[in-house]
Design an enzyme around this catalytic site. Sequence first.
Site, PDB file in Angstrom:
ATOM      1  N   LYS B 182       0.857  -1.183   0.000  1.00 38.86           N
ATOM      2  CA  LYS B 182       0.000   0.000   0.000  1.00 38.86           C
ATOM      3  C   LYS B 182       0.895   1.236   0.000  1.00 38.86           C
ATOM      4  CE  LYS B 182      -1.285   2.399   2.966  1.00 38.86           C
ATOM      5  NZ  LYS B 182      -0.943   3.788   3.445  1.00 38.86           N
ATOM      6  N   THR B 193       9.538   0.989   1.834  1.00 31.61           N
ATOM      7  CA  THR B 193       8.508   1.912   1.397  1.00 31.61           C
ATOM      8  C   THR B 193       7.154   1.595   1.976  1.00 31.61           C
ATOM      9  OG1 THR B 193       7.348   2.846  -0.455  1.00 31.61           O
ATOM     10  CG2 THR B 193       7.883   0.551  -0.633  1.00 31.61           C
ATOM     11  N   GLU B 280      -0.131  10.049  -5.532  1.00 33.34           N
ATOM     12  CA  GLU B 280      -1.249  10.980  -5.357  1.00 33.34           C
ATOM     13  C   GLU B 280      -1.318  11.981  -6.516  1.00 33.34           C
ATOM     14  OE1 GLU B 280      -1.837  10.722  -0.552  1.00 33.34           O
ATOM     15  OE2 GLU B 280      -0.508  12.250  -1.343  1.00 33.34           O
ATOM     16  N   ASN B 403      -3.988  16.673  -0.786  1.00 30.88           N
ATOM     17  CA  ASN B 403      -3.209  16.970   0.414  1.00 30.88           C
ATOM     18  C   ASN B 403      -3.513  18.295   1.091  1.00 30.88           C
ATOM     19  OD1 ASN B 403      -1.534  14.600   0.803  1.00 30.88           O
ATOM     20  ND2 ASN B 403      -0.862  15.076  -1.281  1.00 30.88           N
ATOM     21  N   SER B 408      -4.213  13.338   6.201  1.00 31.69           N
ATOM     22  CA  SER B 408      -3.599  12.012   6.060  1.00 31.69           C
ATOM     23  C   SER B 408      -2.466  11.848   7.046  1.00 31.69           C
ATOM     24  CB  SER B 408      -3.098  11.793   4.644  1.00 31.69           C
ATOM     25  OG  SER B 408      -2.096  12.735   4.321  1.00 31.69           O
TER      26      SER B 408
END
Lengths: 408, 408
Positions: B182, B193, B280, B403, B408
Amino acid sequence: MDLARSPLARPFPDLPGIAGVTCRVANARYKDWDRADLTFVELAEGTSVAGLFTKSACASTEVEMGRKQVPASGARALIVNAGNSNAFTGYRGREAIEQIVGQVSAHLGCEPAQVFVSSTGVIGVPLPKDKACAGVEAALKSEPASWEAATHAIGTTDTFPKAATTSALVGGKTVTLVGIIKGSGMIAPDMATMLGYIFTDAAVESQFLQELLARANAETFSCITVDGDTSTSDTVLAFATGKAGGTPLASYDDDGADAFAAALTDLCRQLAQLVVRDGEGASKFIEIAVTGAASNESAHRIGLAIANSPLVKTAIAGGDANWGRIVMAVGKAGEPADRDRLSIGFGGTWAAKDGQPLPDYDEAPVAEYLKGDEVRIEIDLGLGSGRATVWTCDLTHGYIDINADYRS
Amino acid sequence: MDLARSPLARPFPDLPGIAGVTCRVANARYKDWDRADLTFVELAEGTSVAGLFTKSACASTEVEMGRKQVPASGARALIVNAGNSNAFTGYRGREAIEQIVGQVSAHLGCEPAQVFVSSTGVIGVPLPKDKACAGVEAALKSEPASWEAATHAIGTTDTFPKAATTSALVGGKTVTLVGIIKGSGMIAPDMATMLGYIFTDAAVESQFLQELLARANAETFSCITVDGDTSTSDTVLAFATGKAGGTPLASYDDDGADAFAAALTDLCRQLAQLVVRDGEGASKFIEIAVTGAASNESAHRIGLAIANSPLVKTAIAGGDANWGRIVMAVGKAGEPADRDRLSIGFGGTWAAKDGQPLPDYDEAPVAEYLKGDEVRIEIDLGLGSGRATVWTCDLTHGYIDINADYRS
């Protein structure tokens, strides 16, 4: 493209003249536009000079020449081309600059090494020799121009002209400093920033002027970032004509040296902050104050890691007091940090202390504070006495608009 | 917020089962949502494990624990919490994890050190103990879940579930590898990562598995970046159940070790590239191939400097073959570079060679090439034989949307 004036813009200040400095501008048509894009600043004989340049390994011819020129025996002229950075243009770019230097030195009857040239704009297009030649001829013959006209002429994607002034008492005489600067994107000065020029009538020896400029740079231009991208052309030059009289300053022991150093640093800070205020797409001016770090250098690197984090910058753009992203940026900085001693605040309100959120932390007033267009973030590492302050802007749709469409 | 599926998404692959691995999921309601967000993977006795974790100085409790756990004598369980990273939560965060480990180790009758826990999501909110406790109880009792269900359950801002499989012939037996991962933002792995898990039925000793994972990581996860921001929770774990039989691989001299190492690297590369494909706001997948550098390490750092440059990423987003920005990024990388030997190309077409634009460079076909959703940039330093390839995505309005608004 037409860029809207930055909401963080400041009005152009009233600037005094500097004895021994004369600006002239012309339109060399480096782009298809109806504005002055070539600036010629004539400097009186005896002007000392100091300069700082980008550390980029791919610097322009102009920067390469400048690195060899300072500290020099003196400066007589500055030429600034706007709309073409002439970087990465090989021998054709070099020939254009040599031609400009030849024209100006012949006109003034000075050494070629006393002519400084900067260029800013698109990378990879050789500066057209014919346009430069005609532009320089026109500038040499034109009427003197105001500081404001010269500041406009050195700009590219700048949305407002940026300049500042200050003064200092040196040896019983008041000396005056004026600085003009351009820059709004590709701003992460590795040593200097974009194109900045400082003029003073103070008498300062070149070697000492270089030392003072380097010190001022360390806590001003080196503390700003817009996007973390370091230009190939970054240049700051300081010219001291000596027309205020007196014995040239040569060391910190000289009367007035401290006052002059403080004034120079103040001027550089004003100029540096103006660049951030014109950061591409900026809607908020952000000050990041780091304390309690292992050293000042460490604090500086942590500050820049936060200032360059796209997640921190977008959070501030959204008015989101998302301090978790600040923790992330501290963690990735590669500097000494102890999560369980770390504290983070906004505008004087601590959100987290010693590695965890404050139980009674009320986010509402902080969210209200973040609606303003000036935001201060405080980070205490809890490790030592190292401190640094850096300045940046937020990351907004405006940055994408400007850079996904504009060939800068 | 509901995020649109990435235009670069890949369909979920058909994945084989791995003997000795059973997934189960539950909804712990870490957020107010109707989806599984707690994953429990049971591993057969004798499973060896290797792990890589973020180098962040502000890592989560989970990462701190994991660093101490590997290489371990074995693993029996993996728990993944999604929606809360539990990073920067002090003793309250630690207590929640200790409780989870206690529940799982009691259930399986194993050592607490054989239970691995990861968490991902917002930073700075302690993982709620009551929700975690109920979620774990539910997961322990639930029916086995598919790889796809487990991959969905570990996701946060991911817009598609990401997994890959491969196999290798080891000692005459076919061993199978499956990986799930993910991640889409805060991606600049400093070592590993986000959250990635690899499962294989191969028999591999833990120490050697650790060595193989570290090598694979160096040319896969360490070569991707979405935004240059390094998470506080990055984790990659590899579990080898040994159910395929045979003598455990213990060194490169063993029969099949090379084949297994190649398969592991292939799997890691697939997973790493899937993360970039879910970057993103990504609209283009970008491969950056650096050759002719002073060393492989230098090539890697130059590649990442380009991949992290917002000006390069916005230019690609705009379909602009603005190679001057690539020159800028090479120049700021702090690595050996000689402007006059530098060459830059797109998809096999050189735009600039040896420090200047090619006189006959035709931008039209390159502009057409940049309209595609996969872009390859070639950089030759002309200095040595160092080379590296890194992967990233472009920077678009989508990144700002996600963002500036999403906590987040």
